[in-house]
Scaffold this active site. Structure first.
Site, PDB file in Angstrom:
ATOM      1  N   SER A 187      -0.814  -8.625   4.217  1.00  0.00           N
ATOM      2  CA  SER A 187      -0.381  -8.728   2.678  1.00  0.00           C
ATOM      3  C   SER A 187       0.379 -10.145   1.904  1.00  0.00           C
ATOM      4  O   SER A 187       0.127 -10.302   0.857  1.00  0.00           O
ATOM      5  CB  SER A 187       0.678  -7.610   2.256  1.00  0.00           C
ATOM      6  OG  SER A 187       1.582  -7.899   2.903  1.00  0.00           O
ATOM      7  N   HIS A 216      -4.794  -3.754   2.176  1.00  0.00           N
ATOM      8  CA  HIS A 216      -5.259  -4.891   1.350  1.00  0.00           C
ATOM      9  C   HIS A 216      -6.878  -4.946   1.735  1.00  0.00           C
ATOM     10  O   HIS A 216      -7.253  -6.031   0.958  1.00  0.00           O
ATOM     11  CB  HIS A 216      -4.436  -6.146   1.624  1.00  0.00           C
ATOM     12  CG  HIS A 216      -2.932  -5.755   1.036  1.00  0.00           C
ATOM     13  ND1 HIS A 216      -2.412  -6.007  -0.123  1.00  0.00           N
ATOM     14  CD2 HIS A 216      -1.896  -5.459   1.611  1.00  0.00           C
ATOM     15  CE1 HIS A 216      -1.274  -5.935  -0.129  1.00  0.00           C
ATOM     16  NE2 HIS A 216      -0.928  -5.422   0.835  1.00  0.00           N
ATOM     17  N   LYS A 247      -3.901   0.163  -3.992  1.00  0.00           N
ATOM     18  CA  LYS A 247      -4.386  -0.976  -4.409  1.00  0.00           C
ATOM     19  C   LYS A 247      -5.857  -0.931  -4.957  1.00  0.00           C
ATOM     20  O   LYS A 247      -5.917  -0.824  -6.141  1.00  0.00           O
ATOM     21  CB  LYS A 247      -4.134  -1.852  -2.993  1.00  0.00           C
ATOM     22  CG  LYS A 247      -2.819  -1.824  -2.659  1.00  0.00           C
ATOM     23  CD  LYS A 247      -2.520  -2.728  -1.451  1.00  0.00           C
ATOM     24  CE  LYS A 247      -0.933  -2.783  -1.150  1.00  0.00           C
ATOM     25  NZ  LYS A 247      -0.119  -1.561  -0.962  1.00  0.00           N
TER      26      LYS A 247
END
Lengths: 410, 90
Positions: A187, A216, A247
């Site tokens: 990240s 991610h 996300k």
């Protein structure tokens, strides 16, 4: 008299020394009005959002909004209960089924956040006689999850398969299962795990499992957005995939998928699954709708990567030191914490929001101005971000005792 | 088990711990049993990781993260390391 909060004195002192001057506090930002996936009003300023991990920009996708609206009307604002009590609705099961089909695994469990997914799985899957081999740069939720469990915890050097190999070799003669824990994209710096090397090491030893946190990389990597395992064509070699809906999927929630035949037993044992309320129906419905958009999101991924390349090369050309390879996370390394804070304030005053990440929460104790891109960023917005970075670097030269070379961050 | 070989082995472990630690001793303080990692040696989490990795390589052992919260001083690390060496190498 000792006060209960005296123990936070050093934390307070550090906060005060960094941001206690009354200036804009990077850790207390208020989005006064969210205008779109890429813009918000912060105070009176229209601000480009370049630090929201909203990689595909699905937070306002019409299909997901509609699904959430429908579920909200049909099933109410919340489940008011745990998954093991009254909190499993047909939507939760449908979402788990959708995750199985999307990621090609036999079983899926949905948790209330990505953080709780890691706490659940890592604290429960391995026992006192087992070993966790985790990449040193893993996220705090992974550190917290393994600490909550009983397994022996061994860290290997970040993205270093040879170091992992050495550590597995030392453990080879010991009984117990070994679980390797990595992330698809890390990240803070946006660098990818060397999955092919790690899988090759894994295959040299017995009783070794691999878990990858695709927080991610889900939606970002792979033709269909299934993350690093898809991109590396190694999906069958990853035994457990953890992910988040907060996300690329644009809402909140977490999951773990696996084809291990006994996987569903975790539902009976994971405390952060049992003792927390399940996701509200509207969130579950939007997650399911957005997952379909992720799978069909080839064009979004192309736009995202184009934006990433543009920001990366633009900042690089200005002389900034960037961490990691080209990815939707573009991390600018600041030479010291104070410059990082001043720089962050310059960016926010210039109408650009990024994340300020400070040691010790960062790899190599870097101070980072961490940008994350969105497929919905326009070329003009990306260029504006670059322009504001350049302006702030220039303006900081005016500060006393800041030699230009240092302020240029590298 | 006689005391002699075990004492010899523990001398080796102590020497190895001190040898590796000396390469991370940026403050230049004397390394004694009571020397504290955080206060006296200014170790942060990154340095702890690098130091433990070096110690693992030097002695060919695995030092689980689990033992670290209980270790504040050099003496405590020597004792914990001796125990791991005994378990791993007999």
């Amino acid at each position: 008299m000792a006060d209960l909060f005296d123990r936070f004195e050093s934390l307070l002192a550090r906060r005060d020394s960094l941001v206690g001057d009354g200036g804009h506090d990077p850790f207390q930002v208020e989005m006064d009005e969210v205008l779109s996936q890429t813009e918000a009003m912060i105070g009176n300023r229209r601000t480009i959002l370049a630090g929201t991990n909203n990689y595909l920009g699905l937070t306002f996708a019409p299909e997901s909004l509609q699904a959430a609206h429908d579920a909200l009307e049909a099933a109410g604002t919340g489940t008011t209960g745990s998954r093991v009590a009254n909190g499993t609705y047909s939507g939760h099961k449908a979402l788990e089924q959708a995750l199985c089909s999307f990621l090609g695994k036999d079983h899926a469990i949905v948790f209330s956040t990505g953080y709780l997914a890691n706490l659940s799985v890592l604290s429960t899957l391995v026992g006192p006689d087992d070993y966790i081999l985790m990449d040193a740069d893993c996220h705090a939720s992974i550190y917290d999850g393994v600490r909550m469990g009983d397994a022996q915890i061994i860290r290997f050097k970040h993205n270093d398969a040879a170091d992992l190999d050495k550590r597995l070799a030392r453990l080879a003669k010991k009984p117990g299962n070994k679980l390797i824990v990595i992330e698809g994209i890390y990240s803070m710096l946006g660098d990818k795990a060397p999955l092919d090397d790690i899988v090759a090491v894994k295959k040299k030893y017995d009783d070794v499992y691999l878990l990858s946190d695709e927080a991610h990389s889900l939606g970002v990597l792979g033709r269909y957005g299934r993350g690093l395992p898809e991109e590396a064509d190694l999906e069958d070699d990853v035994d457990f995939i953890v992910g988040t809906f907060s996300k690329s999927v644009g809402t909140v929630g977490g999951f773990c998928v696996s084809s291990h035949p006994q996987f569903d037993l975790l539902r009976l044992a994971c405390r952060p699954y049992i003792f927390t309320a399940s996701l509200p129906p509207s969130v579950v419905a939007s997650a399911k709708a957005s997952l379909e958009l992720v799978e069909k999101g080839g064009a979004l991924r192309k736009r995202l990567m184009r934006n990433a390349e543009r920001l990366h090369s633009g900042l690089s050309a200005l002389g900034f030191t960037l961490g990691g390879e080209i990815s939707p996370v573009v991390a600018v390394v600041a030479p010291e914490v104070e410059i990082g804070v001043a720089f962050w304030r310059g960016l926010i005053d210039g109408g650009v929001y990024v994340n300020l990440a400070l040691p010790p929460a960062t790899p190599q104790n870097f101070t980072l101005l961490r940008c994350s891109l969105c497929a919905a960023h326009t070329t003009e917005q990306v260029d504006r971000i670059i322009e504001v970075f350049a302006d702030v670097a220039d303006s900081l030269v005016m500060l006393p005792k800041q030699p230009k070379k240092k302020v240029a961050l590298g | 088990m006689s005391a002699e070989p075990s004492d010899g082995a523990s001398q080796d472990v102590r020497a190895a711990v001190l040898e590796v630690l000396q390469t991370f001793n940026k403050t230049g303080v004397n390394l004694e049993d009571g020397t504290r990692f955080t206060e006296d040696l200014n170790f942060d989490s990154l340095l702890v990781m690098e130091f433990i990795a070096a110690l693992e390589d030097r002695l060919d052992i695995s030092v689980p993260l689990n033992v670290l919260p209980d270790i504040e001083t050099v003496g405590q690390l020597v004792v914990a390391t001796e125990q791991i060496v005994r378990e791993e190498h007999g």
